[in-house]
Design an enzyme around this catalytic site. Structure first.
Site, PDB file in Angstrom:
ATOM      1  N   ARG A  21       0.817  -1.210   0.000  1.00  0.00           N
ATOM      2  CA  ARG A  21       0.000   0.000   0.000  1.00  0.00           C
ATOM      3  C   ARG A  21       0.852   1.261   0.000  1.00  0.00           C
ATOM      4  O   ARG A  21       1.813   1.356   0.749  1.00  0.00           O
ATOM      5  CB  ARG A  21      -0.942  -0.005   1.200  1.00  0.00           C
ATOM      6  CG  ARG A  21      -1.943  -1.145   1.089  1.00  0.00           C
ATOM      7  CD  ARG A  21      -2.852  -1.239   2.285  1.00  0.00           C
ATOM      8  NE  ARG A  21      -3.631  -2.480   2.183  1.00  0.00           N
ATOM      9  CZ  ARG A  21      -4.884  -2.599   2.554  1.00  0.00           C
ATOM     10  NH1 ARG A  21      -5.518  -1.587   3.081  1.00  0.00           N
ATOM     11  NH2 ARG A  21      -5.511  -3.754   2.414  1.00  0.00           N
ATOM     12  N   SER A 191     -19.355  -1.869   4.913  1.00  0.00           N
ATOM     13  CA  SER A 191     -18.800  -0.727   4.178  1.00  0.00           C
ATOM     14  C   SER A 191     -18.204  -1.079   2.830  1.00  0.00           C
ATOM     15  O   SER A 191     -17.974  -0.184   2.029  1.00  0.00           O
ATOM     16  CB  SER A 191     -17.744  -0.050   5.019  1.00  0.00           C
ATOM     17  OG  SER A 191     -16.616  -0.892   5.129  1.00  0.00           O
ATOM     18  N   HIS A 219     -20.824   2.913   9.831  1.00  0.00           N
ATOM     19  CA  HIS A 219     -21.052   3.493   8.501  1.00  0.00           C
ATOM     20  C   HIS A 219     -22.459   4.052   8.334  1.00  0.00           C
ATOM     21  O   HIS A 219     -22.888   4.325   7.210  1.00  0.00           O
ATOM     22  CB  HIS A 219     -20.739   2.466   7.413  1.00  0.00           C
ATOM     23  CG  HIS A 219     -19.282   2.141   7.385  1.00  0.00           C
ATOM     24  ND1 HIS A 219     -18.359   2.938   6.759  1.00  0.00           N
ATOM     25  CD2 HIS A 219     -18.581   1.160   7.995  1.00  0.00           C
ATOM     26  CE1 HIS A 219     -17.144   2.436   6.955  1.00  0.00           C
ATOM     27  NE2 HIS A 219     -17.253   1.363   7.699  1.00  0.00           N
ATOM     28  N   LYS A 250     -16.206   9.196  10.891  1.00  0.00           N
ATOM     29  CA  LYS A 250     -16.733   9.065   9.529  1.00  0.00           C
ATOM     30  C   LYS A 250     -17.869  10.087   9.341  1.00  0.00           C
ATOM     31  O   LYS A 250     -17.592  11.230   9.103  1.00  0.00           O
ATOM     32  CB  LYS A 250     -17.097   7.613   9.258  1.00  0.00           C
ATOM     33  CG  LYS A 250     -15.799   6.752   9.264  1.00  0.00           C
ATOM     34  CD  LYS A 250     -15.969   5.253   9.188  1.00  0.00           C
ATOM     35  CE  LYS A 250     -14.600   4.576   9.342  1.00  0.00           C
ATOM     36  NZ  LYS A 250     -14.672   3.121   9.463  1.00  0.00           N
ATOM     37  N   THR A 279      -5.440   4.309  28.647  1.00  0.00           N
ATOM     38  CA  THR A 279      -5.044   5.167  27.531  1.00  0.00           C
ATOM     39  C   THR A 279      -5.650   6.557  27.705  1.00  0.00           C
ATOM     40  O   THR A 279      -6.730   6.711  28.289  1.00  0.00           O
ATOM     41  CB  THR A 279      -5.453   4.517  26.181  1.00  0.00           C
ATOM     42  OG1 THR A 279      -4.880   5.262  25.120  1.00  0.00           O
ATOM     43  CG2 THR A 279      -6.948   4.446  26.000  1.00  0.00           C
ATOM     44  N   THR A 280      -4.936   7.546  27.218  1.00  0.00           N
ATOM     45  CA  THR A 280      -5.351   8.940  27.397  1.00  0.00           C
ATOM     46  C   THR A 280      -6.679   9.219  26.687  1.00  0.00           C
ATOM     47  O   THR A 280      -6.944   8.681  25.612  1.00  0.00           O
ATOM     48  CB  THR A 280      -4.226   9.863  26.870  1.00  0.00           C
ATOM     49  OG1 THR A 280      -3.062   9.605  27.647  1.00  0.00           O
ATOM     50  CG2 THR A 280      -4.596  11.322  26.982  1.00  0.00           C
ATOM     51  N   THR A 365      -8.762  -6.523   2.897  1.00  0.00           N
ATOM     52  CA  THR A 365      -9.972  -5.744   3.171  1.00  0.00           C
ATOM     53  C   THR A 365     -11.172  -6.374   2.467  1.00  0.00           C
ATOM     54  O   THR A 365     -12.279  -6.407   2.998  1.00  0.00           O
ATOM     55  CB  THR A 365      -9.778  -4.284   2.718  1.00  0.00           C
ATOM     56  OG1 THR A 365      -8.534  -3.808   3.260  1.00  0.00           O
ATOM     57  CG2 THR A 365     -10.894  -3.396   3.193  1.00  0.00           C
TER      58      THR A 365
HETATM   59  C1  PLP Z   1     -13.737   2.228  10.334  1.00  0.00           C
HETATM   60  C2  PLP Z   1     -14.449   1.146  11.071  1.00  0.00           C
HETATM   61  C3  PLP Z   1     -14.287   0.993  12.452  1.00  0.00           C
HETATM   62  C4  PLP Z   1     -13.234   1.734  13.201  1.00  0.00           C
HETATM   63  O1  PLP Z   1     -13.576   3.060  13.405  1.00  0.00           O
HETATM   64  P1  PLP Z   1     -12.406   4.121  13.600  1.00  0.00           P
HETATM   65  O2  PLP Z   1     -13.054   5.216  14.337  1.00  0.00           O
HETATM   66  O3  PLP Z   1     -11.910   4.475  12.237  1.00  0.00           O
HETATM   67  O4  PLP Z   1     -11.333   3.444  14.402  1.00  0.00           O
HETATM   68  C5  PLP Z   1     -15.109   0.112  13.122  1.00  0.00           C
HETATM   69  N1  PLP Z   1     -16.025  -0.634  12.469  1.00  0.00           N
HETATM   70  C6  PLP Z   1     -16.182  -0.545  11.132  1.00  0.00           C
HETATM   71  C7  PLP Z   1     -17.212  -1.385  10.476  1.00  0.00           C
HETATM   72  C8  PLP Z   1     -15.380   0.321  10.392  1.00  0.00           C
HETATM   73  O5  PLP Z   1     -15.503   0.378   9.075  1.00  0.00           O
END
Ligand code: PLP
Length: 432
Positions: A21, A191, A219, A250, A279-280, A365
């Site tokens: 990639r 997605s 999504h 997103k 974690t912070t 993916t």
């Molecule tokens: C992108 C994605 C995540 C992770 O979300 P992020 O906020 O980017 O870490 C979780 N579940 C699905 C189905 C995704 O596509």
């Protein structure tokens, strides 16, 4: 032991499989999105203008004036960082406000924010399943990596049901019996193919066999439902879902993830999940920006309507040109290439020859042989952008001798939303 060789070989393997990639160096322009500056490798001082067609900032909320203003205000008032984990000085008022906003969005008692959607799935699925004695996890075959990692980490027994296959899910539920603890984990909108889960059927089966439900609405949040609560809001089953998980990165255009559910479940995850505890916290800037986006989309449907319009228009135009779009009922536009090498070549040619940026989607993916260009229209793409896209893709398809399909010429009547194109009035003014 030749340590360096191991890493070199691992990279060489990816390159041989055409899966290596390459990241494009892009500079997004908040005012002119989806236009961005691209700096080709080794030409940092010769940036070129390109149009982004694969952003997961689906509604362009990352560039919304209200969101930007909230981030700037929070930075000025509270500074840049969070100051610690939630246990050690990291709980700040903007994150508390964000969680209240999210709980309200999904009609739940409580919500918990994480640094990403990926972390929220890992933390919540593993913790919830571990707290249920002898829990059986029923997981959709196409679940996202973050959910699979959560299932694995729980170390509970798991069974995979065929994607969206209700008969298979029911058979597994029946086999487990009503007495055993069961957690069904699935996504509302997948997605890569853009298909939607039969959430009403899943909820009905969960009731029938006394199972808990965990849905990833990553999504869909912001984009579906009257207030942006996702597919479960649209289908009227929000109240029947036990735990909903979403992202702020997103549809809401910022960063972070969250879960929402009954207060005792949220409290348990807060108290037991290492990937939350150690974690912070999200900083006030990001929290405030996300809150502004969630709030805005609860009352404004203009972005949602235009998003759907642009997705429909893009699909229509590509199909009319005989380009192989995979059909679905969502905003995702998968354009099938079905070959890793050609998919990469198509993506490179779009960028270099046509100034159009669409990252190739390859294994792991998607399954090998189903490589594709995943196109994501936003409310800020125009009809002129779509026309340019079709022309560019037709050229790439012809040059690479990719197969066209039979063109589907059906009349398309843009709704009123398309005419009133700009939903970012403040932004437009600033640009003039
Ligand atoms: C992108 C994605 C995540 C992770 O979300 P992020 O906020 O980017 O870490 C979780 N579940 C699905 C189905 C995704 O596509």
């Amino acid at each position: 032991m030749d340590y360096q060789r191991c890493f070199d070989d691992s990279i060489a393997r990816l390159k041989a499989e055409r899966r290596y990639r390459v990241f494009a160096d892009l500079e997004r322009d908040a005012l002119r999105f989806p236009v961005a500056l691209w700096r080709p490798e080794g030409q940092a001082d010769a940036p070129r203008e390109v149009v982004i067609w694969c952003s997961n900032d689906y509604l362009s909320m990352g560039g919304h004036p209200r969101v930007i203003q909230a981030v700037v205000d929070a930075a000025q008032r509270h500074g840049a960082g969070a100051g610690g984990t939630r246990n050690i000085s990291g709980t700040h008022h903007p994150i508390v406000e964000l969680e209240a906003e999210l709980a309200d969005l999904h009609g739940k008692q409580a919500a918990l924010a994480f640094t990403s959607g990926w972390v929220s799935n890992l933390a919540a699925i593993s913790t919830i399943a571990q707290l249920l004695p002898d829990c059986l996890i029923l997981s959709d075959a196409l679940n996202h990596n973050s959910m699979i990692e959560g299932v694995r980490r729980s170390q509970c027994e798991r069974k995979i049901f065929d994607h969206n296959d209700m008969a298979h899910l029911e058979a597994l539920l029946k086999q487990a019996g009503t007495g055993r603890a069961k957690l069904i984990v699935f996504e509302s909108l997948y997605s890569m193919d853009g298909d939607i889960a039969p959430v009403r059927e899943i909820v009905a089966l969960a009731k029938k066999y006394n199972a808990m439900t965990y849905v990833d609405e990553v999504h869909a949040v912001g984009m579906y439902g009257a207030r942006g609560g996702g597919i479960c809001e649209r289908e009227g089953v929000m109240a029947d879902i036990d735990i909903v998980e979403g992202t702020l990165a997103k549809g809401f255009g910022t960063l972070g993830g969250y879960i929402a559910g009954n207060a005792n479940i949220i409290d348990a995850v807060r108290s037991y999940a290492p990937s939350f505890i150690f974690t912070t916290a999200l900083p006030p800037t990001v929290s405030a920006g996300a809150t502004a986006a969630v709030r805005h989309l609860k009352t404004s449907s203009a972005e949602r309507a235009l998003h759907q319009q642009m997705a429909a228009l893009t699909k229509h135009a590509l199909k009319a040109a005989g380009l192989p779009v995979m059909d679905n009922d969502s905003h995702i536009v998968p354009l099938m290439v079905n070959n890793a090498d050609l998919c990469k070549q198509a993506s490179d040619m779009l960028l270099e020859r046509h100034g159009i940026y669409i990252q190739p989607i390859n294994y792991p993916t998607v399954p090998m042989g189903t490589e594709r260009l995943r196109i994501t229209p936003t409310p800020r793409h125009t009809q002129a952008h779509v026309a340019d896209l079709v022309e560019a893709l037709a050229d790439v398809w012809t040059t690479l001798r990719l197969p066209f399909v039979e063109a589907k010429v059906v009349p398309f009547r843009p709704a009123a939303a398309l005419e009133a194109h700009c939903v970012y009035p403040d932004m437009k003014r600033a640009a003039e």
